[in-house]
Design a protein around this motif. Structure first.
Motif, mmCIF file in Angstrom:
data_model
loop_
_atom_site.group_PDB
_atom_site.id
_atom_site.type_symbol
_atom_site.label_atom_id
_atom_site.label_comp_id
_atom_site.label_asym_id
_atom_site.label_seq_id
_atom_site.Cartn_x
_atom_site.Cartn_y
_atom_site.Cartn_z
ATOM 1 N N CYS A 44 20.926 41.733 -42.268
ATOM 2 C CA CYS A 44 21.285 40.887 -41.637
ATOM 3 C C CYS A 44 21.634 39.543 -41.255
ATOM 4 O O CYS A 44 21.845 39.420 -40.362
ATOM 5 C CB CYS A 44 18.895 40.216 -41.989
ATOM 6 S SG CYS A 44 17.700 41.655 -41.189
ATOM 7 N N GLU A 47 24.959 40.402 -39.961
ATOM 8 C CA GLU A 47 24.972 40.752 -38.390
ATOM 9 C C GLU A 47 24.564 40.140 -37.839
ATOM 10 O O GLU A 47 24.318 40.650 -36.117
ATOM 11 C CB GLU A 47 24.574 42.451 -38.617
ATOM 12 C CG GLU A 47 25.422 43.585 -38.821
ATOM 13 C CD GLU A 47 24.289 44.568 -39.061
ATOM 14 O OE1 GLU A 47 23.631 45.112 -38.627
ATOM 15 O OE2 GLU A 47 25.066 45.816 -40.402
ATOM 16 N N ARG A 48 23.553 39.216 -38.712
ATOM 17 C CA ARG A 48 22.887 38.158 -37.670
ATOM 18 C C ARG A 48 21.918 38.486 -36.125
ATOM 19 O O ARG A 48 21.874 38.680 -35.262
ATOM 20 C CB ARG A 48 23.948 37.170 -36.795
ATOM 21 C CG ARG A 48 24.658 36.475 -37.489
ATOM 22 C CD ARG A 48 25.715 35.210 -36.731
ATOM 23 N NE ARG A 48 26.573 34.703 -37.774
ATOM 24 C CZ ARG A 48 27.470 33.496 -37.138
ATOM 25 N NH1 ARG A 48 27.883 33.291 -35.111
ATOM 26 N NH2 ARG A 48 28.054 32.765 -38.405
ATOM 27 N N SER A 49 21.248 39.382 -36.786
ATOM 28 C CA SER A 49 20.759 40.452 -36.460
ATOM 29 C C SER A 49 19.528 40.105 -37.265
ATOM 30 O O SER A 49 19.432 41.029 -38.479
ATOM 31 C CB SER A 49 20.591 41.504 -36.336
ATOM 32 O OG SER A 49 19.776 42.723 -35.695
ATOM 33 N N ASN A 51 17.310 43.643 -37.575
ATOM 34 C CA ASN A 51 16.951 44.994 -37.370
ATOM 35 C C ASN A 51 16.733 45.686 -38.772
ATOM 36 O O ASN A 51 16.262 46.156 -38.685
ATOM 37 C CB ASN A 51 18.104 45.330 -35.985
ATOM 38 C CG ASN A 51 17.742 45.295 -34.734
ATOM 39 O OD1 ASN A 51 16.682 44.337 -34.516
ATOM 40 N ND2 ASN A 51 18.241 45.980 -34.015
ATOM 41 N N GLN A 191 14.007 43.709 -27.375
ATOM 42 C CA GLN A 191 14.607 42.832 -27.208
ATOM 43 C C GLN A 191 13.777 41.385 -28.220
ATOM 44 O O GLN A 191 12.413 41.926 -27.049
ATOM 45 C CB GLN A 191 15.521 42.131 -25.958
ATOM 46 C CG GLN A 191 17.101 43.060 -26.085
ATOM 47 C CD GLN A 191 18.109 42.894 -27.569
ATOM 48 O OE1 GLN A 191 18.138 41.817 -27.832
ATOM 49 N NE2 GLN A 191 18.633 43.759 -27.780
ATOM 50 N N ARG A 195 11.500 43.561 -30.254
ATOM 51 C CA ARG A 195 12.715 44.439 -31.497
ATOM 52 C C ARG A 195 11.142 45.363 -32.871
ATOM 53 O O ARG A 195 11.659 46.046 -33.629
ATOM 54 C CB ARG A 195 13.538 43.179 -32.828
ATOM 55 C CG ARG A 195 14.578 43.033 -31.498
ATOM 56 C CD ARG A 195 15.225 41.934 -32.124
ATOM 57 N NE ARG A 195 16.290 41.524 -31.662
ATOM 58 C CZ ARG A 195 17.674 41.244 -32.040
ATOM 59 N NH1 ARG A 195 17.492 40.486 -33.095
ATOM 60 N NH2 ARG A 195 18.608 41.258 -31.250
#
Length: 269
Positions: A44, A47-49, A51, A191, A195
């Motif tokens: 996380c 990837e700066r996410s 998910n 988004q 998510r």
């Protein structure tokens, strides 16, 4: 109130839980689950996410399918002396089994979803992976069955050495590829707050893959019909699992590139 008598083929035998094996399984599976979440959090940040963390949460909540699977598969976790996580459909699910879903599915999603999203693998490579999943699903259960944590019962077709029936090994292929392909293809559409639906896609896809492949053998095992019907149903389950994989793989496999000769012919046309 008078209730219908439970037929013999719906009865679940009682087994004694081996206490040392249960404790070691709980320690090992808990450690693997923690490592899975640590890897997800690292991903996380990198990837700066959010998910990757949602993949793991999806794997965790998939554990609530376990009573449905055990009930229909004629399988059970040992009940007497079990460290109970929850109970449903008359099935008792121990903590180590519930926790195992986090790393079993979570690690698969962390490694496969990004690759499938970017179509890194050819169809042939994905087929090899799925046959590896089939073999590893069988091997994974060998020690669990041998020490008595987990048992299959009744008239099981295709059950070598009294271990995991081969039809379920193949169904594991469908149970994994379906949610993985769904998440890989649809997460770009999710988004913002939507998510969170990645978490829902995991159990939705897993039960869809399992039920799509297994409904013939689930019907046969939970019926009064003979061994021949069960063998036929188990054969259909194996074929349906392969069919589900055949349907899913083009959604995530690398597309074939046209040869230079074919491109020249198209340009000339």
């Amino acid at each position: 109130m008078v209730y219908q008598t439970m037929p013999d083929y719906m009865r679940v035998p009682l087994f004694d839980m081996p206490q040392d094996a249960q404790m070691w399984a709980l320690y090992l599976f808990s450690a693997l689950a923690v490592l899975t979440y640590l890897l997800a959090m690292y991903r996380c940040i990198a990837e700066r996410s959010p998910n990757p963390l949602l993949y793991c949460l999806g794997g965790t909540v998939t554990c609530f399918l376990e009573p449905l699977l055990t009930r229909l598969l004629d399988a059970t976790h040992a009940q007497n002396g079990q460290q109970l996580a929850y109970e449903s459909l008359g099935q008792r699910v121990p903590w180590h089994a519930a926790i195992s879903y986090t790393f079993y599915f979570g690690l698969a999603y962390l490694s496969l979803v990004p690759a499938f999203r970017e179509r890194r693998y050819t169809a042939r490579t994905i087929w090899l992976m799925l046959f590896g999943v089939t073999a590893s699903a069988w091997i994974y259960e060998v020690p669990l069955i041998r020490v008595g944590l987990w048992s299959y019962f009744g008239d099981q077709p295709y059950q070598p050495f009294g271990l995991q029936p081969v039809y379920w090994s193949f169904a594991s292929m469908a149970m994994l590829i379906t949610p993985t392909a769904l998440i890989a293809r649809y997460e770009a559409l999710l988004q913002g707050w939507s998510r969170i639906m990645i978490v829902a896609l995991a159990p939705i896809g897993a039960i869809a893959g399992a039920a799509g492949a297994c409904w013939p053998v689930w019907f046969a095992l939970n019926s009064p019909y003979g061994h021949g019907v069960k063998v036929f149903a188990a054969t259909l389950t194996i074929l349906f699992a392969l069919f589900i994989a055949w349907l899913a793989i083009p959604l995530v496999a690398r597309q074939k590139q046209e040869s230079p000769q074919a491109l020249l012919l198209q340009a000339g046309a």
